[in-house]
Design an enzyme around this catalytic site. Structure first.
Site, short mmCIF file in Angstrom:
data_model
loop_
_atom_site.label_atom_id
_atom_site.label_comp_id
_atom_site.label_asym_id
_atom_site.label_seq_id
_atom_site.Cartn_x
_atom_site.Cartn_y
_atom_site.Cartn_z
N HIS A 1 0.83 -1.21 0.00
CA HIS A 1 0.00 0.00 0.00
C HIS A 1 0.86 1.26 0.00
CE1 HIS A 1 -3.46 -2.51 0.32
NE2 HIS A 1 -3.17 -2.92 1.54
N ASP B 1 -4.97 -8.01 -3.65
CA ASP B 1 -5.31 -7.78 -2.25
C ASP B 1 -6.65 -8.36 -1.85
OD1 ASP B 1 -5.25 -6.86 0.34
OD2 ASP B 1 -5.37 -4.74 -0.14
#
Ligand SMILES: [Zn+2]
Length: 467
Positions: A289, A340
């Site tokens: 991220h 993800d």
């Protein structure tokens, strides 16, 4: 007495790609690709197609295998559910915990196999599974404390892709305003090992070999869930285990502002600074991220050559924000991509998402080339999962091929000169026609050869979990 011939040796295969993306030379026409066993033996461009028997024609653009560097397989069950109604990352997390509560090794195997089969159809040849659902309800270990992790390794084998099992240390429920770690509660109890030493003991029982391998298709990796979930004093043993096994080390980093604020209160430092001081950054490390970073965080990651893994479709879905991808790359960080939460499974969307979010944030186009973005989804993704020598169509590399049809509605009109741009900026997972992993066909003509009916497998596995 049985009659035996000479040992035929590893199987040899040959493909002729209409177009192929090759490192250093871009898209080339008429590429003859040969493999011996699981590795490429020869790659030659400009070879006219011949009717030689045994040569498989690959019409379209052929790429190396795609690496999905950040996956939580069980989140696949949440698709559609968490998109209904308003909320934030934190309300999404509550829904995610409800699924986590219900999984057992058998149901997790079925769900992960189906989720990985969807990835194979999308061209993924290697997945990094950020695995934290370790124990039974209430945190009670299974008879084999690694039953859930082994289910992920088996699921990948059955879906025909490689896996790096990023076994994740997850010890705390969060950082409280006073800087104390909150205890795990409810479904989180299933994630915890008590302390990092017990985490390392359990992971050691996976018994990786001297090269960190758990099998021909599987590699061991380590993960620090986040500074929220691993107190600073517990980070060291995770790093030590990763170093001992030459294993990649991953961590979620600054996905949310709230994490940064809690970390500042607890340690007087940013999450990147906490991880840097603990020794968690470096070329074998990947920060996932990397959304809310300061300029000095960017320098810490880039200066240490720490990889940054972006998951743009999830980051958009969860309203996380836009990370400084261009600044990180300029500072020295390789970039990779992951699906993800599997809001969608489409690495072309993830790769172009890096560039498109930068455009939205800065008002500037063309910050990354299609070549840069394709590298993030291939060679850089493999490297950050510990698979050096994969993700490039070159002799000696693992023989992974992904062929994208150029005669679909999305890609019709693509030319040799712009085929890579067309694929990176307009292809979807549905345009993938064939996938080869280690010289073996996994997807042919858009059909998975190992999992009969992938949509049915997904439906059954998700219904089994959601009830
Ligand atoms: Zn994640």
């Amino acid at each position: 007495m049985p009659v035996t011939g000479p040992d035929p040796g590893p199987p040899r295969r040959r493909w002729h790609a209409e177009l192929a993306w090759l490192p250093g030379s871009g898209v080339q026409r008429d590429v003859l690709i040969e493999a011996t066993g699981e590795r490429f033996a020869a790659v030659r461009a400009g070879v006219p197609p011949s009717p030689a028997p045994g040569t498989v024609r690959l019409p379209g653009l052929t790429l190396p295998g795609l690496a999905n560097a950040h996956s939580h397989a069980f989140h696949r069950a949440l698709r559609g559910i968490t998109q209904a109604g308003p909320g934030t990352f934190w309300t999404w997390r509550e829904a995610m915990y409800q699924v986590a509560e219900r999984l057992e090794p058998d149901s997790y195997l079925a769900l992960a196999r189906a989720a990985y089969a969807e990835m194979s159809l999308a061209g993924v040849t290697c997945v990094g599974e950020f695995h934290y659902l370790h124990h039974g309800p209430g945190g009670v270990p299974y008879a084999d404390p690694n039953a859930m992790g082994r289910a992920m390794v088996q699921a990948a084998a059955e879906a025909g892709l490689r896996i790096t099992l990023l076994d994740t240390c997850y010890l705390a429920g969060g950082l409280s305003p006073g800087g104390q770690s909150e205890p795990l509660a409810g479904p989180q109890l299933r994630f915890g090992d008590g302390d990092a030493r017990h985490w390392a003991d359990r992971v050691e029982a996976l018994a990786p070999d001297a090269h960190g391998m758990l099998g021909l298709h599987a590699r061991a990796g380590a993960a620090i869930h986040s500074v929220r979930a691993v107190p600073a004093g517990q980070i060291g043993p995770v790093i030590a285990w990763a170093h001992r096994h030459s294993a990649p080390l991953h961590a979620h980093l600054s996905e949310q502002q709230a994490e940064n604020e809690a970390c500042q209160e607890a340690y007087g430092a940013s999450p990147a600074e906490v991880l840097s001081r603990a020794g968690a950054l470096g070329p074998a490390s990947t920060m996932v991220h990397a959304t809310h970073l300061t300029a000095s965080d960017v320098e810490l990651l880039g200066g240490s050559r720490t990889c940054a893994c972006f998951c743009p479709t999830t980051e958009a879905d969860l309203a996380d924000g836009i990370g400084p991808a261009r600044a990180l790359a300029s500072a020295g960080s390789p970039l990779s991509v992951g699906s993800d939460s599997h809001a969608v499974v489409d690495l072309f969307a993830e790769a172009r998402g890096i560039e498109l979010t930068q455009r939205l944030a800065t008002g500037q186009r063309g910050q990354f080339s299609a070549d840069d973005l394709a590298r993030a989804a291939t060679v850089a993704g493999h490297a950050c999962l510990g698979w050096a020598g994969a993700g490039e169509i070159v002799p000696g590399a693992l023989a992974d091929l992904v062929t994208v049809a150029l005669d679909t509605p999305r890609l019709a009109g693509a030319t040799e000169a712009t085929a890579l741009e067309s694929v990176v900026f307009a292809a979807t997972a549905a345009d993938v026609r064939s996938v080869v992993v280690g010289g073996r066909d996994v997807v042919r003509d858009g059909r998975h050869l190992l999992v009969d009916d992938v949509p049915a497998a997904l439906s059954a596995a998700i219904a089994g979990v959601l009830g």
